[in-house]
Structures are given as structure tokens and as C-alpha cells.
Design a protein around this motif. Sequence first.
Motif, PDB file in Angstrom:
ATOM      1  N   ARG A 191      33.013  34.407  34.775  1.00 45.29           N
ATOM      2  CA  ARG A 191      33.316  34.192  33.418  1.00 45.29           C
ATOM      3  C   ARG A 191      34.717  34.798  33.146  1.00 45.29           C
ATOM      4  O   ARG A 191      35.440  34.167  32.300  1.00 45.29           O
ATOM      5  N   ASP A 192      34.765  35.832  33.516  1.00 50.70           N
ATOM      6  CA  ASP A 192      36.190  36.652  33.167  1.00 50.70           C
ATOM      7  C   ASP A 192      36.849  37.180  34.584  1.00 50.70           C
ATOM      8  O   ASP A 192      36.306  37.581  35.146  1.00 50.70           O
ATOM      9  N   PRO A 193      38.005  36.542  34.838  1.00 47.09           N
ATOM     10  CA  PRO A 193      38.962  35.456  34.043  1.00 47.09           C
ATOM     11  C   PRO A 193      38.529  34.122  34.014  1.00 47.09           C
ATOM     12  O   PRO A 193      39.306  33.343  33.514  1.00 47.09           O
ATOM     13  N   GLY A 194      37.584  33.616  34.614  1.00 49.80           N
ATOM     14  CA  GLY A 194      37.285  32.156  34.700  1.00 49.80           C
ATOM     15  C   GLY A 194      37.767  31.535  35.908  1.00 49.80           C
ATOM     16  O   GLY A 194      38.558  30.510  36.031  1.00 49.80           O
ATOM     17  N   GLY A 195      36.956  31.702  37.126  1.00 49.15           N
ATOM     18  CA  GLY A 195      37.261  31.062  38.366  1.00 49.15           C
ATOM     19  C   GLY A 195      36.193  31.659  39.417  1.00 49.15           C
ATOM     20  O   GLY A 195      35.344  32.501  38.924  1.00 49.15           O
ATOM     21  N   LEU A 196      36.607  31.444  40.619  1.00 51.50           N
ATOM     22  CA  LEU A 196      35.707  31.743  41.586  1.00 51.50           C
ATOM     23  C   LEU A 196      35.426  33.389  41.608  1.00 51.50           C
ATOM     24  O   LEU A 196      36.379  34.159  41.692  1.00 51.50           O
ATOM     25  N   ASP A 197      34.119  33.917  41.879  1.00 55.29           N
ATOM     26  CA  ASP A 197      33.976  35.308  41.931  1.00 55.29           C
ATOM     27  C   ASP A 197      33.894  35.879  43.262  1.00 55.29           C
ATOM     28  O   ASP A 197      33.115  35.555  44.154  1.00 55.29           O
ATOM     29  N   LEU A 198      34.991  36.404  43.572  1.00 56.10           N
ATOM     30  CA  LEU A 198      35.405  37.047  44.987  1.00 56.10           C
ATOM     31  C   LEU A 198      35.146  38.642  44.797  1.00 56.10           C
ATOM     32  O   LEU A 198      36.224  39.267  45.645  1.00 56.10           O
ATOM     33  N   ALA A 199      34.886  39.111  43.534  1.00 57.92           N
ATOM     34  CA  ALA A 199      34.903  40.721  43.611  1.00 57.92           C
ATOM     35  C   ALA A 199      34.225  41.366  44.747  1.00 57.92           C
ATOM     36  O   ALA A 199      33.289  41.162  45.101  1.00 57.92           O
ATOM     37  N   GLY A 215      42.828  31.862  38.918  1.00 58.82           N
ATOM     38  CA  GLY A 215      41.640  32.233  37.933  1.00 58.82           C
ATOM     39  C   GLY A 215      40.247  33.002  38.739  1.00 58.82           C
ATOM     40  O   GLY A 215      39.692  33.326  38.146  1.00 58.82           O
ATOM     41  N   ALA A 216      40.803  33.255  40.151  1.00 59.82           N
ATOM     42  CA  ALA A 216      39.905  33.802  40.968  1.00 59.82           C
ATOM     43  C   ALA A 216      39.574  35.218  40.386  1.00 59.82           C
ATOM     44  O   ALA A 216      40.583  35.909  39.825  1.00 59.82           O
ATOM     45  N   ASN A 217      38.294  35.844  40.593  1.00 64.59           N
ATOM     46  CA  ASN A 217      37.968  37.223  40.221  1.00 64.59           C
ATOM     47  C   ASN A 217      38.183  38.026  41.593  1.00 64.59           C
ATOM     48  O   ASN A 217      37.127  37.715  42.385  1.00 64.59           O
ATOM     49  N   LEU A 218      39.259  38.801  41.949  1.00 62.55           N
ATOM     50  CA  LEU A 218      39.637  39.327  43.410  1.00 62.55           C
ATOM     51  C   LEU A 218      39.414  40.963  43.152  1.00 62.55           C
ATOM     52  O   LEU A 218      40.028  41.332  43.956  1.00 62.55           O
ATOM     53  N   ARG A 219      38.858  41.216  42.010  1.00 60.37           N
ATOM     54  CA  ARG A 219      38.868  42.606  41.813  1.00 60.37           C
ATOM     55  C   ARG A 219      38.117  43.704  42.937  1.00 60.37           C
ATOM     56  O   ARG A 219      37.159  43.301  43.430  1.00 60.37           O
ATOM     57  N   ARG A 220      39.193  44.429  43.436  1.00 58.47           N
ATOM     58  CA  ARG A 220      38.812  45.247  44.473  1.00 58.47           C
ATOM     59  C   ARG A 220      38.594  44.515  45.770  1.00 58.47           C
ATOM     60  O   ARG A 220      37.745  45.269  46.726  1.00 58.47           O
ATOM     61  N   PHE A 263      47.485  32.167  43.068  1.00 58.00           N
ATOM     62  CA  PHE A 263      46.611  33.157  42.499  1.00 58.00           C
ATOM     63  C   PHE A 263      46.736  33.082  41.288  1.00 58.00           C
ATOM     64  O   PHE A 263      46.671  34.366  40.233  1.00 58.00           O
ATOM     65  N   ALA A 264      47.417  32.302  40.346  1.00 58.19           N
ATOM     66  CA  ALA A 264      47.962  32.350  39.053  1.00 58.19           C
ATOM     67  C   ALA A 264      46.704  32.469  38.254  1.00 58.19           C
ATOM     68  O   ALA A 264      45.557  31.868  38.311  1.00 58.19           O
ATOM     69  N   GLY A 265      46.866  33.597  37.077  1.00 57.36           N
ATOM     70  CA  GLY A 265      45.749  33.934  36.174  1.00 57.36           C
ATOM     71  C   GLY A 265      44.491  34.501  36.839  1.00 57.36           C
ATOM     72  O   GLY A 265      43.570  35.004  36.256  1.00 57.36           O
ATOM     73  N   ALA A 266      44.783  34.888  38.057  1.00 61.04           N
ATOM     74  CA  ALA A 266      43.418  35.669  38.847  1.00 61.04           C
ATOM     75  C   ALA A 266      43.556  37.233  38.204  1.00 61.04           C
ATOM     76  O   ALA A 266      44.381  37.684  37.790  1.00 61.04           O
ATOM     77  N   CYS A 267      42.382  37.842  38.517  1.00 62.74           N
ATOM     78  CA  CYS A 267      42.125  39.206  38.454  1.00 62.74           C
ATOM     79  C   CYS A 267      42.265  39.857  39.768  1.00 62.74           C
ATOM     80  O   CYS A 267      41.451  39.585  40.598  1.00 62.74           O
ATOM     81  N   LEU A 268      43.526  40.674  39.902  1.00 59.82           N
ATOM     82  CA  LEU A 268      43.437  41.284  41.338  1.00 59.82           C
ATOM     83  C   LEU A 268      43.479  43.021  41.191  1.00 59.82           C
ATOM     84  O   LEU A 268      44.050  43.401  41.980  1.00 59.82           O
TER      85      LEU A 268
END
Length: 453
Positions: free
Chosen positions: A60-68, A84-89, A102-107
Amino acid sequence: MRDGGAEDDDPRVAALLAHLAVREAPFAISGRDDLAGLDLGHAALTARLDPQAPPRWWARDPGGLDLAQADLADARLEETDLSGANLRRASLAGALARSAGFAGACLEEADFAGADLSGARFIGIAGGQASFREAMIEDADFSGATMRFARLDKALLDGARFEGADLWGTDFSGADADDSVFRKARLDEANLSDCNLTGADFSGASLKKARLVGSRLRGANFSDARLDGADLSGADFSRTSLVRLDLTGCRLRHARFAGAWLEGVRLTVDQLGGAVGEEIAGEYEAAQASYLALERNLQSIGSPEGASWAYKRGRRMGRRHAGLRAREALSTRDFRGTVSYGYRWIADRFVEWLCDYGESLSRIARAFLVGILLFAAAYGATGGLFHEGANTPTYNPLDLVSYSALNMMTANPPEIGVKPLGRVTNLLVGLQGAAGIVLMGLFGFVLGNRLRR
């Protein structure tokens, strides 16, 4: 809405989503060597969602594929869209992701060390503490990104764009960033030491307390940039245009300015640490050009003492360059060059001793005193001064010094009861009179310059 792929969908997308639906973090992505060109962006995946029950692969946050926390090391992601993907850690170390999105993604805290990200799009990402160490990021776009305390040290950033990005505390040390764009970016406390920033655009950027120690800034654009407290020690500003900047709060120790255009730049001589970087490196011809640029700038901001210092240092660099060329000519048995450069060195050294290149009244006064004593000694050695009516020369030091002093400072031989006799003595009298006239004229010239300032 649907959460599965249609028949015409790329089967790789369906397989990846199925894998993500049952995974537990941290996890490795299967088939990561075959993900190139997939459309896994926000817009494409939104069409698969069931708004009542979003699948596990959706963040849901940021609004994309969850690849945390996903392991995508060495993955092939050329032209893959992960906007918009979630690539945290997540780990993408060594990944091949040219022109990926990777626009708007969480990195945040993601690892892209050594990855090939040439031409990739990182517009608007949240990349706090992300690592792009030694990555290839030529022509990548980080416009509007938030990347506080990220690591881009030793990365290849030629042509990369960071326009409007928040790069507070980011480490760019050792990076190669020719023609990169940091327009209106926030680089406060960032480390750009030892970077190649030739032609970089910092217009309107904030570089407060940033470190640019030893960086190459040739031809960089700093118009309207804020550099309060920045450390520019050893930085190379060759061919750089610096206009109306306030650098009084910066460290400029041994910075280089050869060929730079400085106008209205606020700085002081004390900030330079006693010498420009070219002088420290023994590049005397370039150092002379550097001091010339500083002299003009210090004059433009109304600092005559600073301009005088820069002028004298520049002349000394010309003398040292002549001496260096004379030694080189001598070593190659170029006697014409040896004589030419040797003469320049001797002439400049004499002018420096005489009047510090027209800037020192005290040195001219010293030359007067030395001249008086030398000619007094010469009169005594020739035995050519006689008291009126006497048949023997006077060797009284008071007579010799008095006659020499008055002859040095008057146009005509002094009338003090002592007369010169003999051709040699009269020749000395004429030479001293001429020297006195020259020194008096030089004294007046330097005094006039000082009064005008």
C-alpha cells in the motif's frame, strides 16, 4: 478487478506474483536472471488488484510491488518497470538494470552496490541510506528524489540528474560525475570530496557545510548556489565562472583558480592558507594565472590589500617559472633559453628586492640606505673626496656618508666643503645621482598608488 494475469500476459509476471504471494521476508527471487523488460510498475499492477482484498505482493505504501528485503543481487532488470515498488532493504547489488524504471519507489536502505543503472529513472524515489556504491549510473534521473545519507561513493554518475533532489548528508566521495545536474538540489553536509564534477550544474543548489575537498569543479555552474560553511580546500575551479558568491564562510585552503572567472566573489586572503593549490603543486605558470584571477576579484570587492598580495604572489610565480625553465634549458644545453629565462629570473628577483614589485615603500627606503652606504664605501676606496684646499683625500666615515647621502637625494653635487676629484670619483657621483633620481621617482610612484588605494 483481477489478481491474476490474462492469457496474453507475460507468464514471467504471473510466475513472479505467484511466488511473491507465498513468500516470507527476507526471500530470494527465483528466475531473477530473466526479469528484463517486465512491466511491474504501479499502473500495470493496479489493474490486477481486488480493492476488497489486496494480494500479498502489493505494498500500500508507496503503492506498488512489494519486494521489501528481496534478494535481487545480479538480477537482469534491463528496461524493467518497478515504479512505485517497495524495495526497502532489498539487495540489487550487481544487478543489470539499464533504463529500468524506479519512479516513486521506496528504496530506503536498499543495496545497489556495483549495479549497472545507466539511464535508469529514479524520479521521486524515497532512498534514504540507500547504497549505490561503485554503481554505474550514467544519465540516470533522480529528479525530486529524497536520498538523505545515501551512499554514491566511487559511483559513475556522468550526466546523471539530481534536480530538486534532497541529498542531505549523501556521500559522493570519489565519484565521477562529469556534466551531472544538481540544479536546486539540497546538498547540505553532503560529501563530494575527490569527485570529478567537471561541468556540473549546481545553480540554485544548497551546499551548506558540504565537503568538496580536492574535487575537480572545472567549468561547473554555481550561480545562485549557497555555500555557507562549505569546505572547498584543494578544490579545482579552473575555467569555472564564480560570480557574486559569498565564500567568506568557506574553507578555501590551497584551492585552484587558474583560468577561472571571478567577479564579486566575497573571500579573504586568509582563507587561502597562504598559497593557491597550483603553487603547492609546483605548477608556477598556472599559479600565476590563479593569482591574477584572485587579484582582479579582490579589486572588484574593494580589497586593495588583498589585491596587492595576489599581485605580488603572481609576480613571484612568474619568477619561479622563469627559474624552472632556465634550469630545464640548461639541462638540455639550450643556452639561448638559459640566458633568456635566466635574465628574466634575475630581473624579477632584483625588482622584488628593490620594491616588492612596486608595492613596498620600506624596500625602496632600504635600497636608498644600501645605495648610500655602498657609494660611501666606493668613495673611500677610490680616495676621490677632498676637503676644500686640502691635498689629501678624506677617509672620515662621516664625510663619506654625508656626501653620499646628500648626493643621493639632490640633483646637484652637495656643497658641504667636500669636493670630488678624479675621473672615477666623478663617474661615481654621476651614477649615484642617476640612481637617486630613479629611486625617488619609484618612491613617488609607489606612494601615489598607496594613497589612491
